[in-house]
Structure formats: C-alpha cells, structure tokens
Write a protein that holds these residues in place. Sequence first.
Motif, PDB file in Angstrom:
ATOM      1  N   PHE A 112      48.430   8.757  -8.168  1.00 26.50           N
ATOM      2  CA  PHE A 112      49.111   7.864  -9.099  1.00 26.50           C
ATOM      3  C   PHE A 112      50.533   7.667  -8.584  1.00 26.50           C
ATOM      4  O   PHE A 112      51.460   8.366  -8.970  1.00 26.50           O
ATOM      5  CB  PHE A 112      49.132   8.452 -10.513  1.00 26.50           C
ATOM      6  CG  PHE A 112      47.773   8.729 -11.077  1.00 26.50           C
ATOM      7  CD1 PHE A 112      47.087   7.745 -11.773  1.00 26.50           C
ATOM      8  CD2 PHE A 112      47.170   9.968 -10.897  1.00 26.50           C
ATOM      9  CE1 PHE A 112      45.828   7.990 -12.296  1.00 26.50           C
ATOM     10  CE2 PHE A 112      45.911  10.223 -11.408  1.00 26.50           C
ATOM     11  CZ  PHE A 112      45.232   9.239 -12.116  1.00 26.50           C
ATOM     12  N   GLY A 113      50.684   6.752  -7.661  1.00 23.25           N
ATOM     13  CA  GLY A 113      51.965   6.537  -6.994  1.00 23.25           C
ATOM     14  C   GLY A 113      51.997   7.175  -5.622  1.00 23.25           C
ATOM     15  O   GLY A 113      52.308   6.534  -4.628  1.00 23.25           O
ATOM     16  N   LEU A 114      51.660   8.461  -5.546  1.00 21.64           N
ATOM     17  CA  LEU A 114      51.547   9.157  -4.261  1.00 21.64           C
ATOM     18  C   LEU A 114      50.119   9.036  -3.734  1.00 21.64           C
ATOM     19  O   LEU A 114      49.179   8.827  -4.512  1.00 21.64           O
ATOM     20  CB  LEU A 114      51.906  10.639  -4.419  1.00 21.64           C
ATOM     21  CG  LEU A 114      53.318  10.971  -4.895  1.00 21.64           C
ATOM     22  CD1 LEU A 114      53.491  12.484  -4.976  1.00 21.64           C
ATOM     23  CD2 LEU A 114      54.367  10.345  -3.997  1.00 21.64           C
ATOM     24  N   PRO A 115      49.924   9.198  -2.419  1.00 19.47           N
ATOM     25  CA  PRO A 115      48.562   9.155  -1.881  1.00 19.47           C
ATOM     26  C   PRO A 115      47.678  10.244  -2.469  1.00 19.47           C
ATOM     27  O   PRO A 115      48.117  11.378  -2.695  1.00 19.47           O
ATOM     28  CB  PRO A 115      48.772   9.362  -0.375  1.00 19.47           C
ATOM     29  CG  PRO A 115      50.170   8.914  -0.123  1.00 19.47           C
ATOM     30  CD  PRO A 115      50.946   9.287  -1.354  1.00 19.47           C
ATOM     31  N   GLY A 116      46.417   9.880  -2.715  1.00 19.79           N
ATOM     32  CA  GLY A 116      45.449  10.805  -3.259  1.00 19.79           C
ATOM     33  C   GLY A 116      44.539  11.396  -2.195  1.00 19.79           C
ATOM     34  O   GLY A 116      44.819  11.331  -0.991  1.00 19.79           O
ATOM     35  N   ALA A 117      43.408  11.949  -2.666  1.00 17.45           N
ATOM     36  CA  ALA A 117      42.587  12.823  -1.825  1.00 17.45           C
ATOM     37  C   ALA A 117      41.302  12.189  -1.302  1.00 17.45           C
ATOM     38  O   ALA A 117      40.482  12.899  -0.717  1.00 17.45           O
ATOM     39  CB  ALA A 117      42.254  14.100  -2.597  1.00 17.45           C
ATOM     40  N   PHE A 118      41.106  10.883  -1.492  1.00 20.13           N
ATOM     41  CA  PHE A 118      40.017  10.226  -0.766  1.00 20.13           C
ATOM     42  C   PHE A 118      40.525   9.918   0.639  1.00 20.13           C
ATOM     43  O   PHE A 118      40.682   8.764   1.052  1.00 20.13           O
ATOM     44  CB  PHE A 118      39.540   8.974  -1.491  1.00 20.13           C
ATOM     45  CG  PHE A 118      38.802   9.279  -2.770  1.00 20.13           C
ATOM     46  CD1 PHE A 118      37.693  10.109  -2.766  1.00 20.13           C
ATOM     47  CD2 PHE A 118      39.222   8.746  -3.974  1.00 20.13           C
ATOM     48  CE1 PHE A 118      37.014  10.404  -3.939  1.00 20.13           C
ATOM     49  CE2 PHE A 118      38.551   9.027  -5.155  1.00 20.13           C
ATOM     50  CZ  PHE A 118      37.442   9.862  -5.132  1.00 20.13           C
ATOM     51  N   ALA A 119      40.812  10.976   1.340  1.00 19.43           N
ATOM     52  CA  ALA A 119      41.446  10.905   2.656  1.00 19.43           C
ATOM     53  C   ALA A 119      41.153  12.203   3.385  1.00 19.43           C
ATOM     54  O   ALA A 119      40.745  13.199   2.785  1.00 19.43           O
ATOM     55  CB  ALA A 119      42.959  10.709   2.509  1.00 19.43           C
ATOM     56  N   GLN A 120      41.376  12.193   4.692  1.00 17.62           N
ATOM     57  CA  GLN A 120      41.133  13.412   5.464  1.00 17.62           C
ATOM     58  C   GLN A 120      42.141  14.505   5.145  1.00 17.62           C
ATOM     59  O   GLN A 120      41.812  15.690   5.180  1.00 17.62           O
ATOM     60  CB  GLN A 120      41.156  13.081   6.958  1.00 17.62           C
ATOM     61  CG  GLN A 120      39.967  12.241   7.397  1.00 17.62           C
ATOM     62  CD  GLN A 120      40.038  11.868   8.863  1.00 17.62           C
ATOM     63  OE1 GLN A 120      41.072  11.414   9.353  1.00 17.62           O
ATOM     64  NE2 GLN A 120      38.932  12.076   9.577  1.00 17.62           N
ATOM     65  N   ARG A 121      43.364  14.099   4.805  1.00 23.85           N
ATOM     66  CA  ARG A 121      44.410  15.087   4.515  1.00 23.85           C
ATOM     67  C   ARG A 121      45.243  14.643   3.320  1.00 23.85           C
ATOM     68  O   ARG A 121      45.318  13.458   3.010  1.00 23.85           O
ATOM     69  CB  ARG A 121      45.301  15.290   5.753  1.00 23.85           C
ATOM     70  CG  ARG A 121      44.573  16.054   6.863  1.00 23.85           C
ATOM     71  CD  ARG A 121      45.381  16.146   8.132  1.00 23.85           C
ATOM     72  NE  ARG A 121      45.362  14.925   8.920  1.00 23.85           N
ATOM     73  CZ  ARG A 121      44.355  14.531   9.694  1.00 23.85           C
ATOM     74  NH1 ARG A 121      43.261  15.282   9.775  1.00 23.85           N
ATOM     75  NH2 ARG A 121      44.423  13.411  10.386  1.00 23.85           N
ATOM     76  N   LEU A 122      45.872  15.613   2.671  1.00 29.59           N
ATOM     77  CA  LEU A 122      46.621  15.354   1.443  1.00 29.59           C
ATOM     78  C   LEU A 122      47.893  16.196   1.432  1.00 29.59           C
ATOM     79  O   LEU A 122      47.841  17.414   1.664  1.00 29.59           O
ATOM     80  CB  LEU A 122      45.767  15.720   0.222  1.00 29.59           C
ATOM     81  CG  LEU A 122      46.466  15.686  -1.144  1.00 29.59           C
ATOM     82  CD1 LEU A 122      46.765  14.247  -1.559  1.00 29.59           C
ATOM     83  CD2 LEU A 122      45.613  16.390  -2.194  1.00 29.59           C
ATOM     84  N   ARG A 123      49.004  15.557   1.122  1.00 28.34           N
ATOM     85  CA  ARG A 123      50.261  16.297   0.913  1.00 28.34           C
ATOM     86  C   ARG A 123      50.429  16.604  -0.570  1.00 28.34           C
ATOM     87  O   ARG A 123      50.323  15.712  -1.414  1.00 28.34           O
ATOM     88  CB  ARG A 123      51.461  15.483   1.399  1.00 28.34           C
ATOM     89  CG  ARG A 123      52.804  16.204   1.213  1.00 28.34           C
ATOM     90  CD  ARG A 123      53.968  15.355   1.707  1.00 28.34           C
ATOM     91  NE  ARG A 123      54.245  14.224   0.825  1.00 28.34           N
ATOM     92  CZ  ARG A 123      55.121  14.257  -0.190  1.00 28.34           C
ATOM     93  NH1 ARG A 123      55.800  15.364  -0.457  1.00 28.34           N
ATOM     94  NH2 ARG A 123      55.309  13.174  -0.930  1.00 28.34           N
ATOM     95  N   ILE A 124      50.706  17.877  -0.877  1.00 25.72           N
ATOM     96  CA  ILE A 124      51.031  18.280  -2.239  1.00 25.72           C
ATOM     97  C   ILE A 124      52.525  18.594  -2.275  1.00 25.72           C
ATOM     98  O   ILE A 124      52.980  19.551  -1.634  1.00 25.72           O
ATOM     99  CB  ILE A 124      50.228  19.515  -2.680  1.00 25.72           C
ATOM    100  CG1 ILE A 124      48.726  19.236  -2.563  1.00 25.72           C
ATOM    101  CG2 ILE A 124      50.593  19.907  -4.105  1.00 25.72           C
ATOM    102  CD1 ILE A 124      47.858  20.429  -2.903  1.00 25.72           C
ATOM    103  N   PRO A 125      53.308  17.806  -2.997  1.00 21.02           N
ATOM    104  CA  PRO A 125      54.755  18.041  -3.007  1.00 21.02           C
ATOM    105  C   PRO A 125      55.136  19.224  -3.892  1.00 21.02           C
ATOM    106  O   PRO A 125      54.438  19.552  -4.856  1.00 21.02           O
ATOM    107  CB  PRO A 125      55.303  16.728  -3.571  1.00 21.02           C
ATOM    108  CG  PRO A 125      54.210  16.183  -4.413  1.00 21.02           C
ATOM    109  CD  PRO A 125      52.915  16.607  -3.765  1.00 21.02           C
ATOM    110  N   ASP A 126      56.243  19.862  -3.546  1.00 15.94           N
ATOM    111  CA  ASP A 126      56.814  20.942  -4.369  1.00 15.94           C
ATOM    112  C   ASP A 126      55.759  21.969  -4.745  1.00 15.94           C
ATOM    113  O   ASP A 126      55.590  22.335  -5.913  1.00 15.94           O
ATOM    114  CB  ASP A 126      57.462  20.358  -5.627  1.00 15.94           C
ATOM    115  CG  ASP A 126      58.599  19.407  -5.296  1.00 15.94           C
ATOM    116  OD1 ASP A 126      59.384  19.732  -4.382  1.00 15.94           O
ATOM    117  OD2 ASP A 126      58.701  18.354  -5.935  1.00 15.94           O
TER     118      ASP A 126
END
Length: 345
Positions: A112-126
């Motif tokens: 929701f604003g940031l990239p989600g997880a229908f992807a090979q990799r995901l960044r989780i901030p903080d």
Amino acid sequence: MLAGVFRGAGRMPLEEVPDPVAGPRDVVLDVRACGVCGSDLHAFRSGQHTRDGQIMGHEFAGSVLDVGSEVDGIAVGDRLTGLPIQPCGRCRRCLAGARHLCEVWTTRSIAFGLPGAFAQRLRIPDALLGGNVHRLPDNAEFTDGALIEPTAVAAHAVRQAQPQVGEPAVVLGLGTIGLQVGQILLAAGAGPVIGVDLSPLRREVGARLGMVTLDGAGGLDAVRNGLREHLGEREVALVVEASGAAPLVAHAVDLVRPRGTIVLVALYHHRAELDAMLAVQREITLRGSANVTSEDFREALSLLGQGRVRMQPLITHRLPLEHVEEAFRTQADAVGSVKVMVTQD
C-alpha cells in the motif's frame, strides 16, 4: 528482480523491476510465499484504490537476504513474516495508541504505497523483531507463514468479540478470514461454532477444521432452521460477519440473541441496511474489526506453534510467481477456491 506489477483492472504482468536495497534499519526478504487477499482481488478486478505500477501482496513469508546495520536480532537466513502496516507514529490515532488505525498507513505500507510481496524480493522498512517482523516456528512452512497475517486479522476480530466458553457462535462466510475466525473461536472455547457459506468446498474445509457448517443458499429461514437443529433452544451469542456481503449484516442482527455481539470483519463495497429497531430492542453490541497489531501476530504465531490453528487445509491452489495473474483469476472463484498461494521454490 521479477514482480507482478498492477497495470489497470485485470492486468498484472510480470516485469523486471529494481532490486530492493536494505537501509540501515531495514531487512530484505527472499519471498517464498504470498497469499492473494480479498482486498488485493477487489483492487485487481475493479482497478480501484491502487495505482498503476503498484506491486501488491501483503500476506508473505520468506528468508532474510540482507540486514541493515542498525537492525538487532535478525540474521541472514532467518525465516520471517511481518505486518504490512507501517504506521506513521505521529497522527492522532497513532498517538492515541491505535497505530493499526493510523490515518496515513495506506500510503506508506507494504503493498500500500510501498512495493509488496508478489515479487522475488521484499524490503521491510524499520524492521523490529517482535514488532513488525516475526520469526516462523521451526515446524512451520513458508506457506504457513504467509497465512499468519490473515490469521492475525481473525485473532483481532475474536479479541473484539470476547467469546464466552461454551457459548454458540456463528461465522457468516468461510473464506480465509472466516475459517480462521472459526478455528480461533474453537481454540477460545466457544462452541459449537457454526459456519455458513454457499461453497461446498469451503464448508468442507470448515468441517475439517472442527466447525459445524450450513449451506447459505436457502437464505435466512434455512439458516434459522439449521441453527435450531444444532442448537435446540439455545440462542446464538456471537455472530462474526466475514463474507463482505452487505445483506448478511442484516441477517447477523436477526440471528444473534438479545445482548449478543456482532463483529464485522469483512470489507464492504456496498452499503448495508439493517433493522436498527431490532438492534435497539435486543441491546445488541455491534463492533467493527480492522487490520492487525503486533499482539495479534504474536497470538497467531503462538496458535500455529501449538497446533491450535491449521493453515494447510485452507490452501487450495499454489502457483508460481510467473503465473501471478492466473493466481488472481483463480482466487476470484469463490466456489472453487479458498486460499490461493503464490510460491517460489
């Protein structure tokens, strides 16, 4: 990396996008599983409430690829899931202690604003272990981990409901949330827990998980008859409406006993009408339930680790990331699917 990218109603092609980079307080996951949620599905089909170029996917689990220098307690290779919601910490709701109701979370959160997880990799901030990221139990599969978020949504709804041991409860709608609400109600000692749905498949899954199930195709009178058959003269103490079908809100008011509780945990895209006088005369408590907290995640993980909720019976389809658009179309079949999971080996 590759990701499914929203390109308008009904379109989510696989595209090459930049790899995420972990900042000092972030972690990057190798995404291993991500579930298709009903909110994802509505946005995919309607094109509403999401922007062109958004990567969806907020029910995820994976292994850690990179850890920021200021992150404590997390190492490369750890198996994690996490909260998609990233509250601002500064708005009125956050300052009042309702961070899960943050006024701006939909603009700054995972998927929701940031990239989600229908992807090979995901960044989780903080990333904060035990806060917005959580380790999976040793015996859990990645697909179990991807179901923690909807299970936490269900745990939040049951917390709102405050069920009583031995009291009958009804769950309207046996999608993922409804089924997990049913399991958590049973774990809390409510009973019998009676699930209502149109889909034979979903009713069968509910029965496997310990619920009594009724076919909703006959309408309110048929449901009333089914409740009498199973409850006799006992009345329904609690109704959890998890279908998102607006007319069922009125049915919930009709089914619950005087001084009973109704919890609405679905997303509604049409106005619901109900008999307000009946609600007054019965002194019904009506509560909404939105989103999740870290406490809900911890509860969901604890229930999974103890074997008090099961995840695998809900997973009816597994498709690779390359077929993410097909995964959405499969999830749209409410009769033939429960949870569609996008997986990466």
